[in-house]
Design a protein around this motif. Structure first.
Motif, PDB file in Angstrom:
ATOM      1  N   THR A   1      -7.197   6.920  -7.273  1.00 27.89           N
ATOM      2  CA  THR A   1      -7.433   6.744  -5.840  1.00 27.89           C
ATOM      3  C   THR A   1      -7.066   5.314  -5.458  1.00 27.89           C
ATOM      4  O   THR A   1      -7.557   4.362  -6.080  1.00 27.89           O
ATOM      5  N   VAL A   2      -6.202   5.173  -4.455  1.00 24.27           N
ATOM      6  CA  VAL A   2      -5.830   3.851  -3.943  1.00 24.27           C
ATOM      7  C   VAL A   2      -6.661   3.584  -2.694  1.00 24.27           C
ATOM      8  O   VAL A   2      -6.583   4.335  -1.714  1.00 24.27           O
ATOM      9  N   HIS A   3      -7.467   2.543  -2.746  1.00 25.51           N
ATOM     10  CA  HIS A   3      -8.380   2.212  -1.647  1.00 25.51           C
ATOM     11  C   HIS A   3      -7.963   0.893  -1.017  1.00 25.51           C
ATOM     12  O   HIS A   3      -7.788  -0.109  -1.720  1.00 25.51           O
TER      13      HIS A   3
ATOM     14  N   VAL B   1       2.052   6.556  -7.069  1.00 22.99           N
ATOM     15  CA  VAL B   1       1.036   7.513  -7.528  1.00 22.99           C
ATOM     16  C   VAL B   1       1.524   8.941  -7.279  1.00 22.99           C
ATOM     17  O   VAL B   1       1.374   9.830  -8.131  1.00 22.99           O
ATOM     18  N   ARG B   2       2.133   9.190  -6.114  1.00 22.07           N
ATOM     19  CA  ARG B   2       2.658  10.532  -5.816  1.00 22.07           C
ATOM     20  C   ARG B   2       3.734  10.924  -6.821  1.00 22.07           C
ATOM     21  O   ARG B   2       3.745  12.055  -7.334  1.00 22.07           O
TER      22      ARG B   2
ATOM     23  N   LEU C   1       0.838  -1.201   0.000  1.00 26.93           N
ATOM     24  CA  LEU C   1       0.000   0.000   0.000  1.00 26.93           C
ATOM     25  C   LEU C   1       0.874   1.252   0.000  1.00 26.93           C
ATOM     26  O   LEU C   1       0.622   2.206  -0.751  1.00 26.93           O
ATOM     27  N   ARG C   2       1.923   1.249   0.815  1.00 24.29           N
ATOM     28  CA  ARG C   2       2.808   2.413   0.891  1.00 24.29           C
ATOM     29  C   ARG C   2       3.548   2.638  -0.424  1.00 24.29           C
ATOM     30  O   ARG C   2       3.677   3.782  -0.892  1.00 24.29           O
ATOM     31  N   ARG C   3       4.021   1.575  -1.036  1.00 21.66           N
ATOM     32  CA  ARG C   3       4.747   1.723  -2.305  1.00 21.66           C
ATOM     33  C   ARG C   3       3.817   2.186  -3.426  1.00 21.66           C
ATOM     34  O   ARG C   3       4.227   2.972  -4.285  1.00 21.66           O
ATOM     35  N   LEU C   4       2.600   1.699  -3.421  1.00 18.17           N
ATOM     36  CA  LEU C   4       1.656   2.119  -4.450  1.00 18.17           C
ATOM     37  C   LEU C   4       1.296   3.598  -4.277  1.00 18.17           C
ATOM     38  O   LEU C   4       1.220   4.348  -5.256  1.00 18.17           O
ATOM     39  N   HIS C   5       1.088   4.016  -3.039  1.00 18.38           N
ATOM     40  CA  HIS C   5       0.844   5.437  -2.771  1.00 18.38           C
ATOM     41  C   HIS C   5       2.016   6.288  -3.253  1.00 18.38           C
ATOM     42  O   HIS C   5       1.827   7.358  -3.858  1.00 18.38           O
ATOM     43  N   GLU C   6       3.232   5.815  -2.995  1.00 22.91           N
ATOM     44  CA  GLU C   6       4.417   6.574  -3.405  1.00 22.91           C
ATOM     45  C   GLU C   6       4.534   6.621  -4.930  1.00 22.91           C
ATOM     46  O   GLU C   6       4.912   7.654  -5.505  1.00 22.91           O
TER      47      GLU C   6
END
Length: 450
Positions: free
Chosen positions: A174-176, A151-152, A144-149
């Motif tokens: 949006t990552v849910h 996307v950022r 989840l953290r890597r996917l958020h990063e």
């Protein structure tokens, strides 16, 4: 039978086809910098030079089939989205990888998340979508953290946001994080969960392509399906079709697990065999032989060592009586009790049933009761026909595919290992556990090392 013979016809380098996994072993493989060094976002640039409908046709012509289990043609699914309807269109990526034995999307997102982001960019452009979602299994916090990063990073570099690469496309992702329900891997239950409701399958029709997320046209695709799109646009549909078979072209990730010497991800063209994969991975654990295996996770009918040379593509595995599914190749050796394995799988399905439909809710419960009795030595011969009868009342009659998945190991294990079920009943317990059975009291079990 030898389970892991030497391969003489081709080297591992020729049998494997690393595309999505090509640079997983590089330091910081998950970063945008690494992705760009490997032709990252070049597929998106080529897609933006085409019309959206041309992109859909290109993906359709490539023959890419959904990698989430059903194998439905990806381009055709995109084509179902109505155009000019005046409604928002949505792309939803199913990353709720919950099938027992399946482990491909999570490693892919952990090591190479930008392949998914770029694939979502291309797919959104094709279906005229301005807001896409990733529904990720919430327990996988590092992913989840890597996917958020990722996307950022994509926003910061201009690959997401407004007028991306001058294409006129505006896209937000949006990552849910889901709450860990197996049923939310079913696409309509996923959509309900994404909308904030309890995850339960919807009645169809209408299908998601007409009324999906927020009652708008929606494409729901698996992670690997979308992540495969950039390479197809960048390298060409002919390149993609040069691998695999005519009806099952391309490359895919095979998850090899269980009693094998070297479990892991093996990215290869569709049509490779389990014998070849075992040959590359060192075979079964030393001193043991293959007894049974699943081609696509526990919800696919199990196969035996007689099927080692079945090409692992959709048509050949289907002809062998099973399903390719998610390519989760769980291998079990001769020390494994089939009844115990099937009981554990069925307990999982009973626990994860959403309870919406009677066949699945009641059927999985009673399957568990019968299997537990048989394993404990309390079963009767009539229970075997009762197992098959209950499974038949679930198969094809439940609201979603969870019921079919629960019935699959019942049917297939009775087909190939009915004698083992009978041993449990005659011996008053599991023949693989001397303390629970009397059937082999005077002689060693023929399948279990003394």
């Amino acid at each position: 039978m030898t389970v892991a013979p030497e391969i003489h016809d081709a080297s591992p380098e020729k049998l494997l086809a690393p595309v999505l996994s090509a640079f997983w072993d590089e330091p910081r493989s998950w970063t945008l910098e690494t992705y760009l060094r490997h032709e990252g976002y070049e597929g998106a640039r080529k897609a933006f030079a085409m019309q959206p409908d041309e992109v859909i046709a290109y993906v359709k012509d490539s023959g890419l089939r959904g990698r989430g289990g059903a194998g439905f043609p990806t381009g055709m699914k995109w084509q179902f989205i109505p155009q000019g309807d005046g409604k928002p269109h949505y792309l939803v990526v199913n990353a709720d990888e919950s099938e027992p034995g399946t482990c491909k999307d999570i490693p892919l997102l952990f090591a190479n998340p930008h392949s998914l982001v770029e694939g979502m960019l291309i797919a959104s452009y094709a279906i005229r979508c301005s807001h896409a979602f990733v529904y990720l299994r919430g327990e996988t916090v590092p992913v989840l953290r890597r996917l958020h990063e990722a996307v950022r990073e994509a926003y910061a570099a201009g690959y997401l946001g407004r007028n991306i690469l001058g294409s006129g496309l505006d896209l937000d992702i949006t990552v849910h994080a889901g709450a860990g329900a197996y049923i939310c891997g079913e696409e309509t239950a996923l959509l309900d969960s994404l909308e904030g409701r309890r995850g339960q399958p919807r009645l169809r029709p209408p299908f998601p392509a007409v009324a999906g997320l927020y009652a708008c046209p929606t494409v729901v695709n698996n992670v690997e399906s979308i992540a495969s799109v950039p390479a197809i646009l960048n390298r060409g549909k002919e390149w993609f079709r040069s691998m695999g078979s005519e009806k099952s072209p391309g490359f895919t990730l095979y998850s090899l697990s269980g009693h094998v010497a070297n479990p892991g991800q093996y990215e290869a063209p569709l049509g490779i065999t389990l014998r070849q994969l075992l040959g590359m991975s060192g075979g079964m654990r030393p001193g043991h032989t293959l007894k049974f295996w699943t081609p696509g996770g526990s919800s696919t009918p199990l196969l035996t060592d007689e099927h080692l040379d079945v090409p692992l593509d959709y048509e050949a595995v289907g002809a062998a009586g099973s399903m390719l599914g998610t390519k989760a190749l769980q291998c079990f050796d001769e020390t494994t009790c089939v009844v115990r394995a099937v009981t554990r799988w069925t307990e999982f399905y009973a626990h994860e049933s959403c309870g919406k439909c009677t066949p699945c809710r009641e059927g999985t419960y009673w399957l568990v009761q019968l299997l537990r009795d048989i394993e404990a030595g309390k079963g009767r011969m009539a229970d075997l026909d009762k197992l098959a009868d209950i499974a038949d009342n679930i198969n094809g009659k439940s609201f979603c595919a969870l019921g079919d998945g629960a019935a699959s190991p019942i049917f297939s294990s009775l087909q190939y290992f009915r004698g083992e079920y009978e041993q449990h009943i005659k011996g008053k317990g599991c023949p693989f556990d001397p303390s629970k059975s009397t059937v082999w009291a005077d002689q060693p079990h023929p399948e279990v090392p003394a």
